[in-house]
Design an enzyme around this catalytic site. Structure first.
Site, mmCIF file in Angstrom:
data_model
loop_
_atom_site.group_PDB
_atom_site.id
_atom_site.type_symbol
_atom_site.label_atom_id
_atom_site.label_comp_id
_atom_site.label_asym_id
_atom_site.label_seq_id
_atom_site.Cartn_x
_atom_site.Cartn_y
_atom_site.Cartn_z
ATOM 1 N N LEU A 225 18.793 -68.005 1.665
ATOM 2 C CA LEU A 225 18.496 -69.163 2.497
ATOM 3 C C LEU A 225 18.058 -70.295 1.576
ATOM 4 C CD1 LEU A 225 16.376 -67.615 5.419
ATOM 5 C CD2 LEU A 225 18.822 -68.168 5.435
ATOM 6 N N ASP A 226 18.415 -71.537 1.939
ATOM 7 C CA ASP A 226 17.901 -72.683 1.198
ATOM 8 C C ASP A 226 16.376 -72.623 1.171
ATOM 9 O OD1 ASP A 226 20.487 -73.614 0.939
ATOM 10 O OD2 ASP A 226 20.308 -75.083 2.565
ATOM 11 N N MET A 227 15.777 -73.195 0.142
ATOM 12 C CA MET A 227 14.325 -73.164 0.021
ATOM 13 C C MET A 227 13.640 -73.697 1.276
ATOM 14 S SD MET A 227 11.800 -74.853 -2.864
ATOM 15 C CE MET A 227 11.959 -76.544 -2.282
ATOM 16 N N THR B 181 14.786 -73.822 4.333
ATOM 17 C CA THR B 181 15.139 -73.097 5.555
ATOM 18 C C THR B 181 14.239 -71.882 5.703
ATOM 19 O OG1 THR B 181 17.454 -73.788 5.345
ATOM 20 C CG2 THR B 181 17.001 -71.925 6.791
ATOM 21 N N ARG C 142 23.316 -78.000 7.469
ATOM 22 C CA ARG C 142 22.679 -79.300 7.261
ATOM 23 C C ARG C 142 23.724 -80.410 7.183
ATOM 24 N NH1 ARG C 142 18.921 -77.795 2.220
ATOM 25 N NH2 ARG C 142 18.323 -79.999 2.374
#
Length: 225
Positions: free
Chosen positions: A70-72, A74, A171
């Site tokens: 996961l993106d930081m 998120t 996003r």
């Protein structure tokens, strides 16, 4: 008590705000907070991450237990492998799109009630990494199903289901005028976010087949917004 976690380990994890939902000999499922890296970044200040914390609790797990990221910014559900066989099988399931994932996002504006499928080509902006940009010529298609869930104080809550797994896909698909056209609240790249931990994007559902038992596993996590 979670299978595979003693009281001390569970307490340590809770203090560090990494929520443990399930663990056995093959895998562990956690809910990651926004602002925490999935894997280590560059520099000593970016070594605290989900995988480092998993290795603290499960020191015999693979050196790289992650099978997806996961993106930081998120938050939400992640599954990590605790042995090589599990890592191989879970990685295959993610690669072959045999897992199911759902996200909840809060958009920074109102949109009409509806649903749809976004098919948007985009690529890395090599002059502004890690930002992704729309490019119908050289971009690679990302596909997302979405539907509105409601309006809250001028903001729109939506469910987003990624069919593909491109970097920053949800996003970009939210913010782009070729997608929904309204950025996710707190997005530092595609919206007006200014600091880590503000992004209102949460991995709320995760389903996969257990690599050892063959049982279908399903997990849910309520968004913190």
């Amino acid at each position: 008590m979670l299978c595979g976690l003693d009281g001390a380990s569970a307490t340590t994890a809770a203090q560090k705000k990494l929520e443990f939902l399930f663990a056995d000999d093959s895998l562990v499922v956690v809910a990651k907070p926004s602002g925490l890296l999935s894997v280590p970044g560059k520099g000593p200040e970016n070594q605290d991450c989900v995988t480092a914390r998993i290795r603290e609790v499960f020191p015999d797990c693979p050196g790289h237990p992650e099978v997806h990221r996961l993106d930081m910014d998120t938050s939400g559900l992640m599954v990590l492998a605790l042995n090589r066989d599990a890592h191989r099988e879970l990685s295959r399931q993610f690669h072959d799109r045999e897992t199911s994932k759902k996200y909840i996002a809060l958009l920074n504006g109102e949109i009409e009630e509806g649903s749809g499928v976004i098919k948007l080509p985009f690529r890395l902006d090599v002059d502004n990494r890690p930002m992704q940009i729309y490019d119908p010529v050289h971009g690679k298609i990302g596909i997302t199903r979405w539907k509105t869930l409601g309006i809250e104080d001028g903001k729109t809550r939506v469910e987003m289901i990624p069919i593909t797994g491109r970097t920053h896909q949800l996003r970009v698909h939210a913010a782009s005028e070729h997608g929904i056209g309204v950025p996710i609240i707190g997005d530092r790249l595609y919206g007006t976010g200014t600091a880590p931990g503000q992004l209102k994007l949460h991995a709320s559902f995760l389903s996969f087949i257990h690599p050892a038992t063959g049982r279908k596993m399903q997990f849910t996590s309520e968004p913190p917004f």
